[in-house]
Scaffold this motif. Structure first.
Motif, PDB file in Angstrom:
ATOM      1  N   PHE A   1       0.845  -1.196   0.000  1.00  0.00           N
ATOM      2  CA  PHE A   1       0.000   0.000   0.000  1.00  0.00           C
ATOM      3  C   PHE A   1       0.880   1.246   0.000  1.00  0.00           C
ATOM      4  O   PHE A   1       1.839   1.342   0.767  1.00  0.00           O
ATOM      5  CB  PHE A   1      -0.909   0.032   1.230  1.00  0.00           C
ATOM      6  CG  PHE A   1      -1.926  -1.070   1.279  1.00  0.00           C
ATOM      7  CD1 PHE A   1      -2.910  -1.176   0.311  1.00  0.00           C
ATOM      8  CD2 PHE A   1      -1.903  -2.005   2.304  1.00  0.00           C
ATOM      9  CE1 PHE A   1      -3.850  -2.190   0.350  1.00  0.00           C
ATOM     10  CE2 PHE A   1      -2.840  -3.026   2.359  1.00  0.00           C
ATOM     11  CZ  PHE A   1      -3.825  -3.116   1.377  1.00  0.00           C
ATOM     12  N   GLY A   2       0.523   2.221  -0.847  1.00  0.00           N
ATOM     13  CA  GLY A   2       1.248   3.473  -0.893  1.00  0.00           C
ATOM     14  C   GLY A   2       0.826   4.407   0.229  1.00  0.00           C
ATOM     15  O   GLY A   2       0.018   4.041   1.102  1.00  0.00           O
ATOM     16  N   PRO A   3       1.336   5.640   0.234  1.00  0.00           N
ATOM     17  CA  PRO A   3       0.976   6.599   1.295  1.00  0.00           C
ATOM     18  C   PRO A   3      -0.518   6.867   1.371  1.00  0.00           C
ATOM     19  O   PRO A   3      -1.037   7.187   2.446  1.00  0.00           O
ATOM     20  CB  PRO A   3       1.752   7.861   0.891  1.00  0.00           C
ATOM     21  CG  PRO A   3       2.866   7.372   0.017  1.00  0.00           C
ATOM     22  CD  PRO A   3       2.328   6.179  -0.706  1.00  0.00           C
ATOM     23  N   ASP A   4      -1.224   6.730   0.242  1.00  0.00           N
ATOM     24  CA  ASP A   4      -2.675   6.941   0.218  1.00  0.00           C
ATOM     25  C   ASP A   4      -3.455   5.675   0.546  1.00  0.00           C
ATOM     26  O   ASP A   4      -4.686   5.649   0.473  1.00  0.00           O
ATOM     27  CB  ASP A   4      -3.105   7.469  -1.150  1.00  0.00           C
ATOM     28  CG  ASP A   4      -2.684   6.535  -2.298  1.00  0.00           C
ATOM     29  OD1 ASP A   4      -2.073   5.472  -2.014  1.00  0.00           O
ATOM     30  OD2 ASP A   4      -2.958   6.874  -3.449  1.00  0.00           O
ATOM     31  N   LEU A   5      -2.719   4.607   0.915  1.00  0.00           N
ATOM     32  CA  LEU A   5      -3.287   3.295   1.240  1.00  0.00           C
ATOM     33  C   LEU A   5      -3.990   2.648   0.040  1.00  0.00           C
ATOM     34  O   LEU A   5      -4.797   1.732   0.219  1.00  0.00           O
ATOM     35  CB  LEU A   5      -4.236   3.377   2.444  1.00  0.00           C
ATOM     36  CG  LEU A   5      -3.551   3.680   3.788  1.00  0.00           C
ATOM     37  CD1 LEU A   5      -4.554   3.602   4.922  1.00  0.00           C
ATOM     38  CD2 LEU A   5      -2.388   2.730   4.050  1.00  0.00           C
ATOM     39  N   LYS A   6      -3.654   3.093  -1.157  1.00  0.00           N
ATOM     40  CA  LYS A   6      -4.079   2.381  -2.355  1.00  0.00           C
ATOM     41  C   LYS A   6      -2.995   1.387  -2.745  1.00  0.00           C
ATOM     42  O   LYS A   6      -1.822   1.565  -2.415  1.00  0.00           O
ATOM     43  CB  LYS A   6      -4.334   3.366  -3.503  1.00  0.00           C
ATOM     44  CG  LYS A   6      -5.523   4.289  -3.277  1.00  0.00           C
ATOM     45  CD  LYS A   6      -5.723   5.215  -4.472  1.00  0.00           C
ATOM     46  CE  LYS A   6      -6.922   6.131  -4.248  1.00  0.00           C
ATOM     47  NZ  LYS A   6      -7.132   7.056  -5.403  1.00  0.00           N
ATOM     48  N   LEU A   7      -3.388   0.335  -3.465  1.00  0.00           N
ATOM     49  CA  LEU A   7      -2.413  -0.650  -3.912  1.00  0.00           C
ATOM     50  C   LEU A   7      -1.408  -0.007  -4.854  1.00  0.00           C
ATOM     51  O   LEU A   7      -1.771   0.713  -5.787  1.00  0.00           O
ATOM     52  CB  LEU A   7      -3.105  -1.804  -4.634  1.00  0.00           C
ATOM     53  CG  LEU A   7      -3.920  -2.789  -3.787  1.00  0.00           C
ATOM     54  CD1 LEU A   7      -4.664  -3.764  -4.693  1.00  0.00           C
ATOM     55  CD2 LEU A   7      -3.018  -3.563  -2.823  1.00  0.00           C
ATOM     56  N   THR A   8      -0.142  -0.252  -4.597  1.00  0.00           N
ATOM     57  CA  THR A   8       0.895   0.141  -5.543  1.00  0.00           C
ATOM     58  C   THR A   8       0.871  -0.837  -6.719  1.00  0.00           C
ATOM     59  O   THR A   8       0.209  -1.885  -6.650  1.00  0.00           O
ATOM     60  CB  THR A   8       2.272   0.080  -4.870  1.00  0.00           C
ATOM     61  OG1 THR A   8       2.543  -1.282  -4.488  1.00  0.00           O
ATOM     62  CG2 THR A   8       2.328   0.981  -3.636  1.00  0.00           C
ATOM     63  N   PRO A   9       1.582  -0.557  -7.829  1.00  0.00           N
ATOM     64  CA  PRO A   9       1.666  -1.549  -8.903  1.00  0.00           C
ATOM     65  C   PRO A   9       2.156  -2.910  -8.407  1.00  0.00           C
ATOM     66  O   PRO A   9       1.620  -3.956  -8.803  1.00  0.00           O
ATOM     67  CB  PRO A   9       2.650  -0.906  -9.881  1.00  0.00           C
ATOM     68  CG  PRO A   9       2.440   0.559  -9.692  1.00  0.00           C
ATOM     69  CD  PRO A   9       2.193   0.726  -8.218  1.00  0.00           C
ATOM     70  N   THR A  10       3.140  -2.902  -7.522  1.00  0.00           N
ATOM     71  CA  THR A  10       3.602  -4.170  -6.939  1.00  0.00           C
ATOM     72  C   THR A  10       2.519  -4.756  -6.050  1.00  0.00           C
ATOM     73  O   THR A  10       2.313  -5.985  -6.020  1.00  0.00           O
ATOM     74  CB  THR A  10       4.884  -3.939  -6.127  1.00  0.00           C
ATOM     75  OG1 THR A  10       5.880  -3.376  -6.984  1.00  0.00           O
ATOM     76  CG2 THR A  10       5.402  -5.248  -5.545  1.00  0.00           C
ATOM     77  N   GLY A  11       1.800  -3.894  -5.333  1.00  0.00           N
ATOM     78  CA  GLY A  11       0.703  -4.366  -4.493  1.00  0.00           C
ATOM     79  C   GLY A  11      -0.376  -5.065  -5.291  1.00  0.00           C
ATOM     80  O   GLY A  11      -0.987  -6.033  -4.818  1.00  0.00           O
ATOM     81  N   ARG A  12      -0.630  -4.596  -6.527  1.00  0.00           N
ATOM     82  CA  ARG A  12      -1.623  -5.268  -7.373  1.00  0.00           C
ATOM     83  C   ARG A  12      -1.183  -6.692  -7.680  1.00  0.00           C
ATOM     84  O   ARG A  12      -1.998  -7.628  -7.662  1.00  0.00           O
ATOM     85  CB  ARG A  12      -1.823  -4.483  -8.671  1.00  0.00           C
ATOM     86  CG  ARG A  12      -2.534  -3.147  -8.491  1.00  0.00           C
ATOM     87  CD  ARG A  12      -3.088  -2.621  -9.804  1.00  0.00           C
ATOM     88  NE  ARG A  12      -2.040  -2.354 -10.788  1.00  0.00           N
ATOM     89  CZ  ARG A  12      -1.442  -1.171 -10.931  1.00  0.00           C
ATOM     90  NH1 ARG A  12      -1.770  -0.159 -10.139  1.00  0.00           N
ATOM     91  NH2 ARG A  12      -0.525  -0.990 -11.867  1.00  0.00           N
ATOM     92  N   ALA A  13       0.106  -6.865  -7.971  1.00  0.00           N
ATOM     93  CA  ALA A  13       0.622  -8.209  -8.239  1.00  0.00           C
ATOM     94  C   ALA A  13       0.511  -9.091  -7.000  1.00  0.00           C
ATOM     95  O   ALA A  13       0.104 -10.261  -7.074  1.00  0.00           O
ATOM     96  CB  ALA A  13       2.072  -8.126  -8.709  1.00  0.00           C
ATOM     97  N   ILE A  14       0.840  -8.532  -5.838  1.00  0.00           N
ATOM     98  CA  ILE A  14       0.803  -9.303  -4.597  1.00  0.00           C
ATOM     99  C   ILE A  14      -0.634  -9.658  -4.228  1.00  0.00           C
ATOM    100  O   ILE A  14      -0.909 -10.783  -3.772  1.00  0.00           O
ATOM    101  CB  ILE A  14       1.504  -8.506  -3.476  1.00  0.00           C
ATOM    102  CG1 ILE A  14       3.009  -8.433  -3.771  1.00  0.00           C
ATOM    103  CG2 ILE A  14       1.247  -9.132  -2.109  1.00  0.00           C
ATOM    104  CD1 ILE A  14       3.776  -7.516  -2.855  1.00  0.00           C
ATOM    105  N   GLU A  15      -1.562  -8.733  -4.436  1.00  0.00           N
ATOM    106  CA  GLU A  15      -2.972  -9.025  -4.127  1.00  0.00           C
ATOM    107  C   GLU A  15      -3.486 -10.155  -5.005  1.00  0.00           C
ATOM    108  O   GLU A  15      -4.176 -11.074  -4.519  1.00  0.00           O
ATOM    109  CB  GLU A  15      -3.794  -7.751  -4.329  1.00  0.00           C
ATOM    110  CG  GLU A  15      -5.228  -7.836  -3.809  1.00  0.00           C
ATOM    111  CD  GLU A  15      -6.182  -8.473  -4.801  1.00  0.00           C
ATOM    112  OE1 GLU A  15      -7.172  -9.111  -4.377  1.00  0.00           O
ATOM    113  OE2 GLU A  15      -5.926  -8.342  -6.020  1.00  0.00           O
ATOM    114  N   LEU A  16      -3.143 -10.131  -6.311  1.00  0.00           N
ATOM    115  CA  LEU A  16      -3.553 -11.226  -7.196  1.00  0.00           C
ATOM    116  C   LEU A  16      -2.930 -12.543  -6.752  1.00  0.00           C
ATOM    117  O   LEU A  16      -3.617 -13.569  -6.675  1.00  0.00           O
ATOM    118  CB  LEU A  16      -3.138 -10.916  -8.635  1.00  0.00           C
ATOM    119  CG  LEU A  16      -3.372 -12.047  -9.645  1.00  0.00           C
ATOM    120  CD1 LEU A  16      -4.855 -12.327  -9.820  1.00  0.00           C
ATOM    121  CD2 LEU A  16      -2.717 -11.725 -10.985  1.00  0.00           C
ATOM    122  N   ALA A  17      -1.648 -12.512  -6.430  1.00  0.00           N
ATOM    123  CA  ALA A  17      -0.969 -13.738  -6.009  1.00  0.00           C
ATOM    124  C   ALA A  17      -1.578 -14.293  -4.729  1.00  0.00           C
ATOM    125  O   ALA A  17      -1.676 -15.516  -4.560  1.00  0.00           O
ATOM    126  CB  ALA A  17       0.518 -13.468  -5.809  1.00  0.00           C
ATOM    127  N   GLY A  18      -1.993 -13.417  -3.830  1.00  0.00           N
ATOM    128  CA  GLY A  18      -2.629 -13.892  -2.607  1.00  0.00           C
ATOM    129  C   GLY A  18      -3.905 -14.654  -2.875  1.00  0.00           C
ATOM    130  O   GLY A  18      -4.258 -15.582  -2.134  1.00  0.00           O
TER     131      GLY A  18
END
Length: 575
Positions: free
Chosen positions: A298-315
């Protein structure tokens, strides 16, 4: 409950029973790790710093599980034997443990009440630390796994006399901590993560095991920050050569990067290679912005970062799923996770999808620009199907590449009794030469003594300062390092030697290429550069020797190093 813990989170007592059963089938038990399951995916959250309600909401929004967090002993035990369970640093831990979202809790052996806040080393201090961990286990029955200490082989998370110890001395202190915690009645049905090492420092880890640590832990915790993902399977294979690693899981409780653009590919590479290495759990660092430039979920705005999108899908679709490892040649890497997601990368070459049900994506899940596909060493090709099973062997057509040998992709760590000139030498025979004497290279575990790499590397006892790693070399004296390539067919080859000579080198390095007919070419290198040699014509079975020497002075001679041999004709055809 998290499926990973229902299967793998067995206590040491339960594992002992399993071990007794498995010894009835020793042939089955001795089978090597198959790498058929992706690790359970978690993330590192810094809740011991306090309560973050908005972050907790995001965790729930995305149903994130197997979180790794920690507790500060001194905030909970403020008077000897008196525990403050409503401290703000525990509020998030309390909420998440009730939701069974915590995969492990890290406990740190320091409290100002005992030994002035230094890492506890006395019997009394260790007993107090163990009692605290036992109380935590009683208070949080939903938390099944406790990690004891953090990166204990480094000086980053220790204070006082423990910081002055050598890593191998600290290994024995760690075992004393483990033994005291294991003796707590409330820990009987919990998993203990021990070793808690920065890097795949097998020398330090083996010292923990030899000192009795294996009797008190269920899994080894590692943070492979000094390893390239492609090297993790072989490095963990070296670690598992110790007989006391048998029966112990490996959990990567931190992995991450400061490379914002490369982070999504870095993540996918690690998930693939950790599956190949039979890693049971992998925990991305960090969940939220920490101020250390590591790429968060999560970035400073608590939105998924580009890497966070990959990690969320992998989860959702990768974590704990069956995985098929794809290695069509030594220079290409890939995995199919479950049936509908795959990654592939490696030596540059064209690629073509043969299955219309599969879509190619960027590593961060964004759409790829352009219709043509290709492989890259740096960026993964992410493939997703609409539900049809993906088979990389039949659904992806790979074009030719020109690589014949690569010292990184084919780095070897010989088992005991072999060296880098015998057995499987991985594309090159490797050895040292001192004057007219050949010094064979064997495997050293890493951090087995001061001033050595913190991961398995190639070494020779008669050259104590020499170290060869997959992407670097320290000559450490008037020594010459040779890579010998054996031609598999008639043809012309080119040799590339990629270097990054350290600025402390007094006069750079010499690089020589000698063909079997005696043809010699030598160049000098300083700084970062790639030297090219050839074309060199070889008949089937002939050799070319690439040697690195210290030039006139060996002072400061250390460098990045990668040696490649490529097909000169194929190289021209691909240009």
């Amino acid at each position: 409950m998290n499926a990973f813990f229902s299967i793998y989170n067995l206590s040491r007592r339960t594992k002992f029973v399993v071990y007794l059963v498995l010894t009835i089938l020793p042939a089955l038990y001795a089978l090597p790790a198959s790498g058929e399951t992706a690790p359970t995916l978690g993330t590192n959250a810094h809740f011991q710093a306090g309560m973050y309600r908005k972050l907790l909401k995001r965790i729930n929004d995305f149903d994130l599980r197997s979180l790794r967090t920690g507790v500060v002993w001194g905030r909970v035990e403020r008077q000897p034997g008196a525990y403050v369970w409503n401290d703000p640093s525990l509020l998030a831990t309390t909420a998440l443990s009730r939701q069974e979202r915590i995969g492990s809790l890290t406990v740190y052996p320091g409290n100002k009440l005992f030994e002035g806040g230094d890492t506890v080393v006395t019997d009394a201090g260790i007993a107090s630390f163990a009692a605290f961990v036992g109380e935590m286990a009683a208070k949080f029955p939903e938390i099944e796994t406790f990690q004891i200490g953090n990166e204990f082989n480094s000086t980053s998370f220790v204070k006082g006399p423990a910081k002055e110890m050598s890593p191998l001395e600290r290994a024995h202190l760690h075992v004393r901590h483990l033994a005291a915690i294991d003796a707590q009645p409330t820990m009987a049905d919990r998993r203990i993560l021990g070793v808690s090492a920065h890097s795949v420092a097998a020398g330090y880890i083996w010292e923990v095991l030899d000192a009795g640590g294996a009797d008190y832990i269920d899994a080894v915790s590692l943070h492979p920050y000094t390893s390239r993902p492609e090297q993790i399977p072989d490095e963990l294979e070296v670690l598992r050569r110790h007989p006391k690693m048998r029966g112990l899981d490996i959990e990567i409780t931190e992995f991450g990067t400061t490379d914002v653009d490369g982070a999504p590919s870095f993540f996918w590479k690690h998930m693939c290679m950790m599956a190949a290495a039979n890693v049971r759990r992998a925990v991305w660092y960090p969940l939220e912005v920490r101020g250390d430039n590591y790429v968060p979920v999560f970035g400073p705005d608590l939105k998924l970062t580009p890497t966070g999108r990959a990690i969320e899908l992998a989860g959702r679709v990768v974590s704990g799923q069956p995985t098929e490892v794809f290695r069509p040649d030594p220079f290409t890497y890939g995995c199919t996770f479950g049936e509908t997601l795959a990654v592939v990368w490696g030596a540059p070459r064209s690629a073509k999808l043969l299955n219309p049900a599969i879509t190619a994506l960027e590593p961060d899940l964004s759409e790829r620009e352009g219709a043509e596909l290709s492989l890259s060493r740096d960026s993964v090709l992410l493939l997703q199907s609409d539900g049809a099973p993906i088979d990389l062997a039949t659904d992806l057509e790979l074009g030719p590449h020109h690589v014949l040998a690569d010292s990184f992709d084919q780095f070897v760590r010989p088992p005991a009794g072999e060296d880098a000139m015998t057995g499987s030498t991985g594309g090159f025979d490797r050895f040292l030469r001192r004057d007219d004497e050949i010094l064979p290279l064997g495997t050293c575990p890493g951090q087995e003594k001061p001033h050595t790499p913190w991961r398995p590397y190639l070494c020779n006892a008669e050259a104590p300062r020499f170290a060869l790693s997959p992407r670097s070399v320290v000559l450490g004296g008037k020594l010459e390092l040779s890579h010998v390539y054996h031609a598999q067919t008639d043809g012309s080859v080119m040799v590339d030697v990629e270097l990054g000579v350290h600025e402390i080198s007094s006069d750079g390095l010499g690089v020589s290429v000698v063909a079997e007919d005696g043809t010699l070419e030598r160049k000098l290198a300083s700084g970062a550069e790639t030297l090219e040699f050839g074309p060199i014509h070889l008949l089937d079975g002939q050799t070319v020797t690439i040697s690195i020497d210290p030039n006139q002075s060996a002072a400061g001679d250390r460098s990045l190093l990668r040696v490649r041999v490529r097909d000169a004709i194929q190289d021209n055809a691909l240009q």
